[in-house]
Design an enzyme around this catalytic site. Structure first.
Site, PDB file in Angstrom:
ATOM      1  N   HIS A   1      -3.737 -38.092  -2.485  1.00  0.00           N
ATOM      2  CA  HIS A   1      -2.982 -39.297  -2.005  1.00  0.00           C
ATOM      3  C   HIS A   1      -3.373 -39.355  -0.574  1.00  0.00           C
ATOM      4  O   HIS A   1      -3.104 -38.200   0.174  1.00  0.00           O
ATOM      5  CB  HIS A   1      -1.605 -39.140  -2.485  1.00  0.00           C
ATOM      6  CG  HIS A   1      -0.652 -40.122  -2.081  1.00  0.00           C
ATOM      7  ND1 HIS A   1       0.588 -40.331  -2.278  1.00  0.00           N
ATOM      8  CD2 HIS A   1      -1.178 -41.694  -1.463  1.00  0.00           C
ATOM      9  CE1 HIS A   1       1.267 -41.584  -1.736  1.00  0.00           C
ATOM     10  NE2 HIS A   1       0.103 -42.121  -1.445  1.00  0.00           N
ATOM     11  N   LEU A   2      -3.998 -40.298  -0.306  1.00  0.00           N
ATOM     12  CA  LEU A   2      -4.728 -40.311   1.198  1.00  0.00           C
ATOM     13  C   LEU A   2      -3.716 -39.938   2.049  1.00  0.00           C
ATOM     14  O   LEU A   2      -2.867 -40.349   2.564  1.00  0.00           O
ATOM     15  CB  LEU A   2      -5.214 -41.824   1.730  1.00  0.00           C
ATOM     16  CG  LEU A   2      -6.063 -41.867   2.741  1.00  0.00           C
ATOM     17  CD1 LEU A   2      -7.196 -40.953   2.846  1.00  0.00           C
ATOM     18  CD2 LEU A   2      -6.225 -43.431   3.077  1.00  0.00           C
ATOM     19  N   HIS A   3      -4.273 -38.837   2.853  1.00  0.00           N
ATOM     20  CA  HIS A   3      -3.531 -38.236   4.099  1.00  0.00           C
ATOM     21  C   HIS A   3      -4.558 -37.362   4.818  1.00  0.00           C
ATOM     22  O   HIS A   3      -5.522 -36.776   4.613  1.00  0.00           O
ATOM     23  CB  HIS A   3      -2.429 -37.402   3.602  1.00  0.00           C
ATOM     24  CG  HIS A   3      -3.245 -35.972   2.736  1.00  0.00           C
ATOM     25  ND1 HIS A   3      -3.408 -35.991   1.534  1.00  0.00           N
ATOM     26  CD2 HIS A   3      -3.187 -34.652   3.150  1.00  0.00           C
ATOM     27  CE1 HIS A   3      -3.733 -34.875   1.196  1.00  0.00           C
ATOM     28  NE2 HIS A   3      -3.556 -33.827   2.214  1.00  0.00           N
ATOM     29  N   LEU A   4      -4.206 -37.075   6.335  1.00  0.00           N
ATOM     30  CA  LEU A   4      -4.678 -36.518   7.193  1.00  0.00           C
ATOM     31  C   LEU A   4      -3.738 -35.348   7.807  1.00  0.00           C
ATOM     32  O   LEU A   4      -2.565 -35.804   7.435  1.00  0.00           O
ATOM     33  CB  LEU A   4      -5.124 -37.196   8.489  1.00  0.00           C
ATOM     34  CG  LEU A   4      -6.671 -37.933   8.242  1.00  0.00           C
ATOM     35  CD1 LEU A   4      -6.431 -39.258   7.277  1.00  0.00           C
ATOM     36  CD2 LEU A   4      -7.185 -38.442   9.458  1.00  0.00           C
TER      37      LEU A   4
END
Length: 402
Positions: free
Chosen positions: A233-236
């Protein structure tokens, strides 16, 4: 060997409401004694051009780490650290992060090793990943399933900043298994269900978060699937580390005539270096180049890690060089699906940059630079494939310049 004396910002003294936007912002803290945040909403942290700190950020001379209170916190630091500390007190983390034992390994690289037994033992098991391009699966754990109190604030840019038309809402939330004090996740619009593939709006938020902090050791990074991302799940990641890292001032050589892509040298692993001196057209161009590079790698099932840090301009620099801009370092690497349980550390974004969170006391006391380098180099692409990737990225940059 020493403990890390600085915890990102002065957590005992910061005000959650310091700064020029006091008049129109809400509190970033949970209601007192509240166990349920439902109905209280997510506060907005709105920032403009004037808050992106471009100059005057540096490490103290001849200091292995940064003493507490050495740097006045920015508004961003104050808000993040105050809210993060309250979540500690509310027990929202998987473990209570104490002062971490820290040492710089003897040798030419300058690895910063930290003992973090709890993270090694108590972090959430990584998801089953089989492809760098794997689609988002709403049935698996994702950031729509977290407790409301884990969200600190929404990061929003004012319209005067370039790229606002592509702006995404970025939720800043705690990492419940923190590497260090202030460890947060930057998650773009989680309800969209974006897979872990880097997008321009997410990268822009990461670079600008680094510029919003007055601390030289606030860094941001990205792990691809196959590059030890544990959640698809898109994250930085963003976190404070009060120590210099090798990648800040390591020398590099240009790979293209325009000087937009460099090869980073004399660090744990050779990486592709992109550099910007600050916001504006230069930053927008960098975001485009980096995302075209990560798209190339993703489309070809090549895992990768990315690290954003204040640093010196490309060229023949050194660790003592001024932190005059932002370095974005990209590593292409072998895919690794799952965690290697028997290793002293797992190789992802911070390890490639020279920060080694070590899992056990035994490994922490016995770890050498040679052993750390061997673990890291085992994760790199074979030489022939590495050369192929380098040639392809140089060609991509050349297309931009035409």
């Amino acid at each position: 060997m020493s403990g890390n004396r600085y915890t990102g910002c002065s957590l005992q003294q910061v005000s959650p409401m310091a700064g020029p936007h006091d008049s129109h912002e809400t509190s970033y803290l949970l209601p007192p004694n509240s166990k349920d945040w439902e109905g209280h909403g997510i506060p907005d942290f709105v920032y403009g051009q004037e808050e992106l700190v471009l100059e005057g950020i540096q490490w103290p001379r001849d200091a292995p780490g940064l003493p507490e209170d050495a740097v006045p916190p920015s508004r961003f630091d104050s808000v993040l650290c105050s809210a993060w500390k309250q979540r500690v007190e509310l027990g929202l983390f998987r473990y209570r992060l104490g002062e971490l034992q820290t040492q710089t390994l003897p040798g030419a690289v300058g690895f910063v090793a930290q003992l973090n037994v709890e993270r090694g033992a108590q972090r959430r098991r990584p998801q089953s990943i089989s492809s760098v391009k794997q689609a988002f699966d709403p049935a698996l754990f994702n950031f729509n399933k977290i407790r409301p109190g884990e969200v600190l604030f929404r990061l929003l840019r004012e319209p005067d900043l370039p790229g606002a038309l592509q702006q995404e809402d970025i939720l800043v939330m705690i990492n419940v298994s923190p590497l260090e004090w202030g460890h947060v996740l930057l998650v773009p619009e989680p309800t969209r269900g974006l897979p872990q593939r880097l997008l321009p709006g997410a990268l822009r938020a990461g670079v600008e978060a680094v510029l919003l902090s007055s601390h030289p050791g606030f860094r941001v990074g990205f792990n691809s699937l196959g590059g030890l991302a544990s959640v698809n799940h898109l994250h930085l990641h963003g976190y404070y580390l009060a120590h210099r890292l090798p990648v800040e001032g390591a020398p590099s050589e240009p790979l293209d005539p325009g000087g937009h892509l460099h090869l980073l040298q004399a660090v744990p692993a050779p990486g592709f270096l992109f550099y910007t001196s600050g916001p504006g057209p230069d930053l927008e161009a960098l975001i485009g180049r980096v995302c075209r590079a990560t798209d190339y790698l993703t489309d070809r099932e090549i895992a990768h890690n990315l690290f954003v840090t204040r640093g010196a301009p490309p060229g023949k620099t050194s660790p003592s060089s001024a932190l005059t801009g932002v370095r974005v370092i990209l590593w292409a690497r072998k895919s690794s699906f799952g965690v290697k349980e028997g290793e002293a550390f797992n190789v992802a974004l911070c390890e490639l940059a020279g920060h080694l969170p070590v899992k056990t006391s035994q490994d922490f006391s016995s770890l050498t630079e040679a052993a750390a380098l061997a673990l890291i180099q085992d994760c790199l692409l074979p030489p022939a494939q590495a050369e192929e990737v380098q040639a392809a990225l140089v060609a991509l940059i050349a297309q931009d310049e035409q």
